[in-house]
Every structure is written in structure tokens, then in C-alpha cells.
Scaffold this motif. Structure first.
Motif, PDB file in Angstrom:
ATOM      1  N   VAL A   1       1.528 -14.788  -4.724  1.00 29.26           N
ATOM      2  CA  VAL A   1       0.967 -12.758  -4.824  1.00 29.26           C
ATOM      3  C   VAL A   1       1.522 -12.318  -3.361  1.00 29.26           C
ATOM      4  N   GLU A   2       1.952 -10.985  -3.685  1.00 25.55           N
ATOM      5  CA  GLU A   2       2.376 -10.272  -2.828  1.00 25.55           C
ATOM      6  C   GLU A   2       1.798  -8.825  -3.152  1.00 25.55           C
ATOM      7  N   ALA A   3       1.498  -7.953  -2.116  1.00 25.58           N
ATOM      8  CA  ALA A   3       0.938  -6.709  -2.025  1.00 25.58           C
ATOM      9  C   ALA A   3       2.295  -5.810  -1.661  1.00 25.58           C
ATOM     10  N   TYR A   4       2.120  -4.547  -1.872  1.00 24.11           N
ATOM     11  CA  TYR A   4       2.760  -2.981  -1.266  1.00 24.11           C
ATOM     12  C   TYR A   4       2.183  -2.090  -0.815  1.00 24.11           C
ATOM     13  N   ALA A   5       1.854  -1.501   0.215  1.00 32.29           N
ATOM     14  CA  ALA A   5       1.703   0.004  -0.012  1.00 32.29           C
ATOM     15  C   ALA A   5       2.554   0.703   1.470  1.00 32.29           C
ATOM     16  N   THR A   6       3.049   2.011   1.177  1.00 30.66           N
ATOM     17  CA  THR A   6       3.071   3.213   2.102  1.00 30.66           C
ATOM     18  C   THR A   6       2.159   3.722   3.025  1.00 30.66           C
ATOM     19  N   ASN A   7       3.494   4.286   4.035  1.00 30.65           N
ATOM     20  CA  ASN A   7       2.221   4.738   4.805  1.00 30.65           C
ATOM     21  C   ASN A   7       3.795   6.116   5.954  1.00 30.65           C
ATOM     22  N   PRO A   8       2.978   6.273   6.489  1.00 31.49           N
ATOM     23  CA  PRO A   8       3.977   8.037   6.544  1.00 31.49           C
ATOM     24  C   PRO A   8       5.943   7.053   7.584  1.00 31.49           C
ATOM     25  N   ASP A   9       4.985   5.811   8.568  1.00 36.85           N
ATOM     26  CA  ASP A   9       6.835   4.953   8.532  1.00 36.85           C
ATOM     27  C   ASP A   9       7.836   4.052   7.196  1.00 36.85           C
ATOM     28  N   GLY A  10       6.991   4.241   6.132  1.00 40.50           N
ATOM     29  CA  GLY A  10       8.251   3.098   5.519  1.00 40.50           C
ATOM     30  C   GLY A  10       6.822   2.495   4.280  1.00 40.50           C
ATOM     31  N   ILE A  11       7.277   1.282   3.713  1.00 37.69           N
ATOM     32  CA  ILE A  11       6.818   0.885   3.529  1.00 37.69           C
ATOM     33  C   ILE A  11       6.012  -0.817   4.112  1.00 37.69           C
ATOM     34  N   LEU A  12       5.163  -1.399   3.635  1.00 38.43           N
ATOM     35  CA  LEU A  12       3.806  -1.895   4.150  1.00 38.43           C
ATOM     36  C   LEU A  12       3.897  -3.204   2.896  1.00 38.43           C
ATOM     37  N   ARG A  13       4.009  -4.430   3.369  1.00 33.81           N
ATOM     38  CA  ARG A  13       4.458  -6.315   2.202  1.00 33.81           C
ATOM     39  C   ARG A  13       3.681  -6.561   3.197  1.00 33.81           C
TER      40      ARG A  13
ATOM     41  N   PRO B   1      10.873  -0.075   7.227  1.00 35.83           N
ATOM     42  CA  PRO B   1      11.542   2.059   7.550  1.00 35.83           C
ATOM     43  C   PRO B   1      12.405   2.488   6.621  1.00 35.83           C
ATOM     44  N   VAL B   2      11.812   2.957   5.610  1.00 36.01           N
ATOM     45  CA  VAL B   2      12.479   3.684   4.983  1.00 36.01           C
ATOM     46  C   VAL B   2      11.574   5.313   4.591  1.00 36.01           C
ATOM     47  N   ARG B   3      12.237   6.515   4.097  1.00 39.43           N
ATOM     48  CA  ARG B   3      11.669   7.850   3.720  1.00 39.43           C
ATOM     49  C   ARG B   3      11.341   7.352   2.374  1.00 39.43           C
ATOM     50  N   VAL B   4       9.946   7.510   2.139  1.00 38.88           N
ATOM     51  CA  VAL B   4       9.433   7.330   0.762  1.00 38.88           C
ATOM     52  C   VAL B   4       8.203   8.082   0.339  1.00 38.88           C
TER      53      VAL B   4
ATOM     54  N   THR C   1      11.989 -10.737 -10.325  1.00 42.05           N
ATOM     55  CA  THR C   1      13.170 -11.111 -10.846  1.00 42.05           C
ATOM     56  C   THR C   1      14.145 -12.343 -11.043  1.00 42.05           C
ATOM     57  N   SER C   2      13.388 -13.283 -10.537  1.00 46.54           N
ATOM     58  CA  SER C   2      13.840 -14.759  -9.630  1.00 46.54           C
ATOM     59  C   SER C   2      12.925 -15.169  -9.372  1.00 46.54           C
ATOM     60  N   LYS C   3      13.560 -17.132  -9.592  1.00 48.32           N
ATOM     61  CA  LYS C   3      12.318 -17.353  -9.177  1.00 48.32           C
ATOM     62  C   LYS C   3      11.970 -16.466  -7.739  1.00 48.32           C
ATOM     63  N   GLU C   4      13.323 -16.174  -6.747  1.00 50.96           N
ATOM     64  CA  GLU C   4      13.331 -16.370  -5.381  1.00 50.96           C
ATOM     65  C   GLU C   4      12.583 -14.708  -4.703  1.00 50.96           C
ATOM     66  N   TYR C   5      13.001 -14.165  -5.898  1.00 55.00           N
ATOM     67  CA  TYR C   5      12.345 -12.391  -5.781  1.00 55.00           C
ATOM     68  C   TYR C   5      11.631 -11.321  -6.421  1.00 55.00           C
ATOM     69  N   THR C   6      10.857 -10.797  -5.696  1.00 51.91           N
ATOM     70  CA  THR C   6      10.266 -10.176  -6.672  1.00 51.91           C
ATOM     71  C   THR C   6      11.373  -8.485  -6.482  1.00 51.91           C
ATOM     72  N   THR C   7      11.249  -7.840  -7.306  1.00 49.64           N
ATOM     73  CA  THR C   7      12.231  -6.211  -6.840  1.00 49.64           C
ATOM     74  C   THR C   7      11.304  -4.880  -6.484  1.00 49.64           C
ATOM     75  N   LEU C   8      11.411  -4.461  -5.734  1.00 54.61           N
ATOM     76  CA  LEU C   8      10.336  -3.435  -5.363  1.00 54.61           C
ATOM     77  C   LEU C   8      11.026  -1.691  -6.344  1.00 54.61           C
ATOM     78  N   TYR C   9      10.845  -1.188  -6.350  1.00 54.91           N
ATOM     79  CA  TYR C   9      11.342   0.424  -6.643  1.00 54.91           C
ATOM     80  C   TYR C   9      10.413   0.905  -5.842  1.00 54.91           C
ATOM     81  N   PHE C  10      11.125   2.310  -5.646  1.00 59.71           N
ATOM     82  CA  PHE C  10      10.560   3.352  -4.930  1.00 59.71           C
ATOM     83  C   PHE C  10      11.168   4.507  -4.614  1.00 59.71           C
ATOM     84  N   THR C  11      10.730   5.728  -5.062  1.00 65.41           N
ATOM     85  CA  THR C  11      11.898   7.034  -4.786  1.00 65.41           C
ATOM     86  C   THR C  11      11.693   7.557  -3.404  1.00 65.41           C
ATOM     87  N   ASP C  12      12.293   8.065  -2.765  1.00 72.33           N
ATOM     88  CA  ASP C  12      12.716   9.139  -1.357  1.00 72.33           C
ATOM     89  C   ASP C  12      12.161  10.148  -1.387  1.00 72.33           C
TER      90      ASP C  12
END
Length: 341
Positions: A169-181, A198-201, A211-222
Motif C-alpha cells: 500500500v502507498e499513500a500520497y498527499a499535498t502541502n504547500p511544499d509539494g507531494i508527500l508519500r 518539491p513541486v508546485r501542485v 503501472t508495473s511491478k516496480e512502480y505506481t505512477t502518480l498524476y497531478f496538475t500544477d
């Protein structure tokens, strides 16, 4: 804008039937196919007579069971989280059972998110009163473990939870400094924090897809409206201008024999926009193609595959109108006419 439902609200059950979940008024309602690919049954209330507050999370395990999490009002103007399991679309789900509050007691603190690990245990994530993140998960043999503080600060209300192909399991969140995982390092373990991105989101724009055995792909908009894809250990990849506000619906499917990622979003014109590209090959490029009627602001979009492996797109308006378009049996992503069900 925080969505009425967090997670995949259109899912295929163990028996192949599609079902759609919505929070309407103070109750969760479900629509389901009478049989795979057939007519739809009338809407019915889920989980008994418990009155609910805004915000519903839906997660599905490898066993195809749906896990529902919502807030209920408690005495003194406070709230607590409740959970229900829906085993098959044509069966009644379990009644809502309380799982507590991230701060033991208090008001509603944020939209919950839920993911289900490979063993069928639900993991619930929610912002706490201090705007950090708390989690609670089911025990292997029934019941729930205690709440655990994942830390974080100034977290926006909407979280995203997902189970990778590894079953972790993974979880993601945003705050003013970017994306937390946060992610599990081994099955059954507590999720731990990874390095933040550290991105603007734009808050409320996250969606995630294994998207593969190794990775989850996260989508976001700036904030300027550019849609990005990001996988841990890499840099965010600019894809295209987002078709509209909010998160994209995402689905991994086979198109003309190729493993593809399909995106869908209510566009600024009000119609549903679709785009697809070979999975994890963002350099191939993509473009939006619009479909269907204009939808009111706040309408939701979802993607799923039916029992025959055809892509199904769904929209739901605030007043509960459900429309579906199903992939035709011809090359590419040609959809049949949208139908109200």
C-alpha cells in the motif's frame, strides 16, 4: 474542490458485474448491473440506516471486495469514521462499523482514503486535526489495529491511497511544499515516509495507478494547469494541459494489443476528454479527444473494464444521473453512444 467520492467509484465485482457508488444526501447508494454487461438494477442504500457526513472513500482488493469508508456524526457535534465491506454487487454490504477518529474524538478532519493490501486488509488514511496524516488498518484475523501517526504538516484535505502490483500500500498527499508519500517496505508493515517531492501542485489533483511491478505512477496538475506523471526515483514528466480541474480518472488497459494508460477528465467545455499512451512511455505523447454530452460542474468521471475486457467510461452528476459508454468491438478506443442507466 474535494470530490464526493475518493477512489474508484466504478468497479467490477468478483462476479463480473459493474457497480457504481455515490454519496447522496446522508447515505451511500449503489447501482449494479443485473448481470455482466446487462441492464442496471435500481439504486439501493448501503450499510444500514446510519446517517453519514460528506466524503466517501472506496477501495478494492485483489479479491474484488469493495471497502467503503465514511464519516458519521457523533454526539456533541463531533464525528467518527465508519467502514463497510461489499462482497458482491448483488449482495447487501455489511453494516457500517465504527473505526474511530484520528485524534480519538473531534470534528471531521478530512476526506478519507482507503487501499486494500494483497491479503485483503484495508488501510485507511486521513488528515488529522493538526494537518498531519494518520492511518489505521485491519488485522489479518478481524478487527482493527490502533491509529498510527504518519506525521506530515500543512497537509491538504484530499489524500490518495493505492495498492501497487506488489500488493503493498502507498499513500500520497499535498502541502504547500509539494507531494508527500508513504509506502510499505514489506507486506503487512506500517507505511513509512519517503522523501517528499518539491513541486508546485494544485490541491485535489492527485490520482495514482499501478503501472508495473516496480512502480505506481502518480498524476497531478500544477497551478498553471499542466498535467504531470511521476514515478518515485524519477523526475515529474509534463504530459499535456489538463482538460479541466480536479484529478484525472486513470485505467491501465490493452488497446490494439498494446499495454496502455487511459486518462479521462471532465473538460472545461463540460464534455468528457480522453487521452491514452503506452504505459510508462510518456515520451510517446498524447492528446485529448472529447466525447458525450456536456455535464454540470462537479460531475464525476470514472473508468473500468467490464467482464469482457471492454473499457467502460461513466459519469455521475450531483443529482445522481449515471451515464455509461462502452468500448465497441473494433480497433482503438471507439465508444458506443452514451446511455443513461
Amino acid at each position: 474542490m474535494v470530490p464526493a467520492v475518493n477512489g474508484d467509484w466504478l468497479i467490477r465485482g468478483r462476479d463480473g458485474r459493474l457497480s457504481a457508488y455515490a454519496l447522496s444526501g446522508e447515505a451511500v447508494h449503489c447501482r449494479a448491473e443485473r448481470h455482466p454487461g446487462g441492464a442496471w438494477l435500481p439504486s439501493r442504500r448501503m450499510g444500514g440506516e446510519q446517517r453519514l457526513l460528506p466524503g466517501l472513500a472506496v477501495g478494492q482488493g485483489a479479491d474484488s471486495y469493495a471497502h467503503l469508508v465514511a464519516w458519521r456524526p457523533t454526539p456533541g457535534g463531533e464525528a467518527g469514521l465508519v467502514h463497510s465491506t461489499h462482497f458482491r454487487p448483488h449482495l447487501a454490504p455489511l453494516d457500517w462499523l465504527p473505526i474511530g477518529h484520528p485524534n480519538k474524538k473531534g470534528e471531521r478532519t478530512g476526506m478519507p482514503a482507503v487501499a486494500v493490501d494483497a491479503e485483503g486488509r484495508a488501510y485507511v488514511f486521513v488528515r488529522n486535526r493538526g494537518k498531519g496524516v494518520q492511518t489505521i488498518n485491519q488485522k489479518e484475523r478481524g478487527g482493527w489495529n490502533g491509529w498510527h501517526d504518519l506525521k506530515g504538516s500543512r497537509v491538504d484535505e484530499e489524500l490518495v491511497a493505492v495498492t501497487g502490483e506488489s500488493g503493498r500500500v502507498e499513500a500520497y498527499a499535498t502541502n504547500p511544499d509539494g507531494i508527500l508519500r508513504w509506502h510499505q517496505q514489506e507486506p503487512g508493515a506500517r507505511p513509512v515516509a519517503a522523501d517528499p517531492l518539491p513541486v508546485r501542485v494544485a490541491p485535489g489533483s492527485l490520482s495514482a495507478l499501478p503501472t508495473s511491478k516496480e512502480y505506481t505512477t502518480l498524476y497531478f496538475t500544477d497551478p498553471e494547469g499542466t498535467l504531470y506523471a511521476w514515478r518515485p526515483d524519477g523526475d515529474p514528466i509534463a504530459l499535456i494541459a489538463a482538460a479541466g480541474p480536479g484529478p484525472v480518472a486513470v485505467l491501465r488497459c490493452v488497446l490494439e494489443g498494446h499495454d496502455c494508460t487511459l486518462l479521462a477528465q471532465r473538460s472545461s467545455s463540460g464534455r468528457v476528454a480522453f487521452a491514452a499512451y503506452p504505459t510508462e512511455q510518456e515520451s510517446a505523447g498524447l492528446w485529448w479527444t472529447e466525447s458525450g454530452p456536456q455535464l454540470p460542474v462537479g460531475s464525476r468521471v470514472a473508468l473500468a473494464e467490464d467482464a469482457e475486457g471492454r473499457v467502460v467510461a461513466a459519469t455521475s452528476t450531483a443529482d445522481g444521473e449515471l451515464r455509461l459508454a462502452r468500448q465497441k468491438e473494433e480497433p482503438g478506443l471507439a465508444l458506443a453512444a452514451w446511455q443513461v442507466v
